[in-house]
Structures are given as C-alpha cells and as structure tokens.
Design a protein around this motif. Sequence first.
Motif, PDB file in Angstrom:
ATOM      1  N   THR A  67       0.854  -1.099  -0.021  1.00  0.00           N
ATOM      2  CA  THR A  67      -0.019  -0.070   0.125  1.00  0.00           C
ATOM      3  C   THR A  67       0.750   1.235  -0.075  1.00  0.00           C
ATOM      4  N   GLY A  68       2.092   1.165   0.618  1.00  0.00           N
ATOM      5  CA  GLY A  68       2.709   2.307   0.664  1.00  0.00           C
ATOM      6  C   GLY A  68       3.474   2.618  -0.933  1.00  0.00           C
ATOM      7  N   MET A  69       3.615   1.696  -1.638  1.00  0.00           N
ATOM      8  CA  MET A  69       3.891   1.592  -3.121  1.00  0.00           C
ATOM      9  C   MET A  69       2.923   2.484  -3.650  1.00  0.00           C
ATOM     10  N   THR A  70       1.617   1.814  -3.743  1.00  0.00           N
ATOM     11  CA  THR A  70       0.647   2.322  -4.594  1.00  0.00           C
ATOM     12  C   THR A  70       0.347   3.684  -4.085  1.00  0.00           C
ATOM     13  N   ALA A  71       0.549   4.198  -2.858  1.00  0.00           N
ATOM     14  CA  ALA A  71       0.291   5.522  -2.447  1.00  0.00           C
ATOM     15  C   ALA A  71       1.333   6.411  -2.483  1.00  0.00           C
ATOM     16  N   GLY A  72       2.690   5.832  -2.883  1.00  0.00           N
ATOM     17  CA  GLY A  72       3.780   6.808  -3.322  1.00  0.00           C
ATOM     18  C   GLY A  72       3.749   6.975  -4.553  1.00  0.00           C
TER      19      GLY A  72
END
Length: 444
Positions: free
Chosen positions: A163-168
């Motif tokens: 989720t950190g990846m998609t948000a970033g």
Amino acid sequence: MTDVHDGPAAPATPAEERRTTEGPVYTVTGGDWDTLIDEDHDDRIVINMGPQHPSTHGVLRLVLELEGETVQQARSVIGYLHTGIEKNCEYRTWTQGVTFITRADYLAPLFNEAGYCLGVEKLLGIEVPRRAQVARVLLMELNRIGSHLVCLATGGMELGALTGMTAGFREREEVLHLLEFLTGLRMNHAYIRPGGLAQDFPEGWAEKVTDFIKVMRSRLPDYDKLLTGQPIWRQRLENVGYLPLDGCLALGATGPILRAAGLPWDLRKVEPYSGYEEYDFEVPTATEADCYARYRLRVAEMHESLKIVEQAVAKMEPGPVMVADQKVAWPAQLSVGSDGMGNTLEHVRKIMGQSMESLIHHFKLVTEGFHVPPGQVYSAIESPRGELGFHLVSDGGTRPVRVHVRDPSFVNLQTMPAMSEGGMVADVIAAVASIDPVMGGVDR
C-alpha cells in the motif's frame, strides 16, 4: 563438424571434485566472486543478488557471501547501465549538454540540469534573471518531493508494504503532472538552460502549484498513519543498516544518510545557491543512523520542500527568464507552435523576413553554440540523494573539454557493505532501499 582455430586451444582445467554422501560436488571457478571465499570458509556460499532482481533499485548487482542467513561480505558491482553521458557531453555544445545530463539521475533530472547550468554560468561569469532563479528553486523542490516519493514507494514495495507503494506512486503522479504542465515533459525536461530557462511558465501556473500544495498537505500525513507508526514497518527498519556519523564521513556519504546520523549538512544552508538563503526552511536531522531514521527524514524533507515551493510562488516577480546577452540566450525568444515543440509560423516569418543577419546568428548559435572562457569549475547542489557536483573544464571553445559528475548515488553506494555485513540477507534489501541509489547516476 570441426572448429577451426588460429592456434592450439588452451587445455581446459577440470573442476575440483569433493565426495559427499549425495555423490561428487564440483566447484566451478573463474567467476569474479572467487576472491570472496578463502580455504578457511568453504562452508560459506556466494550468491548474486541482481542485476535482474526486483529489489536492487535497478540494474545493481550485489555479490553476497553468506554463512547461513548472515551476510559475511558484500560487494556491489556496477556498470550495467553505463550510458557514457559525461563523454557524450564533450561532443556537444554547452547547451546541448543539458539534454544528456538530465538523463543521469533520472529521478532528479531538474537537479542535474541546475547543477550543470550553474557551472556553465560560473565559467561565463553571468547571473540568471531573478524570475529564472526563483523558478529553478520551485522546480527543484517539486522534483525533490517526487524523488523522495519514489524512494518511499519502491522501499515499501521491496519490504512488502504494497500500500505504501501504491500511495507513493499515486502522489508522485501528481508531481509529474505538475512538472509536465510547467516544463512540457514529465521527466528529462532539458528546461533549465545555461542563462536561465527554455521558456517561461504557462499561464495559470501559480494556481496549479497552489492546488498541488493543498493536495500534498492533505496526503502526506497518511504516510505517518500507514507506515511511520506501523509495528511491522518499524521492526523491519529500526536498528537495520546502521551507519554512524564517523562511518558516513569516512565513506563520503551525503544527503539523508549523513543527516540521519546527526550532521545537519545541507548545501542549501551551508553553501547557498540560486537564492536559497532567502527561504525559510529547516534541515531535518536524526541521530539513530538507521533505515528508520532515513525514512522519517525523507518524509520530513517533503514537508520542508512544500514550504519552500509556497515561498517561491509568493516571491515570483514578472520579468525575463533568460539572460539578455544574445550571444548566450538560446533559444532566442521562440514562440512555440501548437504541437508544443516547433516554432510558430509567425515566428519563422519574423526571423526569416526581419534580417538575414539575425537568421544567420540564430543558426550559428543553435548549430555551433557559444564560446565559454577557458577555465574549470566545480559547482555543487543538494540533490535528493546528497551532494551533486559538476566539474566542468573549458578550453575557450563551444564544447566542454571535460564533464565529470560527482553523483551522490555513486558515492553513497560505498556505504552498502558497512550497512549490510553482519546482518541478515533480508536486511540488505532494507539497507539498499534506505540508500536510495539511482543507477543512471551511478553509471552515467
């Protein structure tokens, strides 16, 4: 079918054989990892991590000597993305060099352009107009936010926080949309030129930038909710990739790695350029010197960059964005066509019909370039990864004799063994992610 050789073939050396309960085991030698293992440690294994590994931040190869899950020795092997950018610049005019240099650290293209152009301008002895200076600061800080977002996103992906990846990447897309609106391109802009900017910002730029600041201010706190206080994320990063201040200084590390070890060294403060001394912002530091500290520091830096962008919007005054000297200014007052690239027909009619001399001058300026006084210069700026320096040498001609980039990714990558040796294989991933190397800058 027989092979025809020029001479006798060298005799093949048989692989050494070791008898085990499972049968013979052969040790094949001749690779560049041979030097890692000695006779006292034949129970260790050597693995290649990369260069086709999703967690090595591009085409980086790590040669790891393991005893069980523990890394005993680590070595980085680079050069898989060598582009010859520095050498190519020596065969182009000073202005054309921008289009190469912007592709070195491809996550921070505007920093490459700004550092290079500051060096050229120092050799020329010129100062860019105020509007261009403020615009450069605004663009660089937007680019810093975008680069840090990629660092958080890819680091999250590599450590399993998808989720950190998609948000970033969602937020980075906002940055790229804005940069495309301001400069015409999402990446590799070639927008900052010796003497100023390629052209002025389009109409409505201030509103777009202000809207972006609002969006980012509402979304940045989500990273604290999603990652900062998250127990798994903390356990994965705390006390991992430890490199104290003396280690950073010995290895030449700069940027977030150095500041996370407690030294507030930021070239925007200690050696200001482009008018950074006028801006009010803090230099975040930490003392834990681990991966978690570097992560928190980058989040804090994005907040500071937003403050600088806000101030840059307020400081922007009307005026030219390129020096008045017609022997340097390139392109000279172009009006861009509807395709966003070529000249408008009116502009072509004007330069064709006005005077033959101006047409010849324009042609020579574009094809041959301008002369830069002989000398050499080193100009350094604070990129998202640390000190980005350009050593430029001129012999008085229209091309550089030498262009050398002191890229922070290249220097910071030296810290990888110090961070990784003695830890687990899984922690190598966290350490490399916290260094945030960009292989375009390393190999250039």
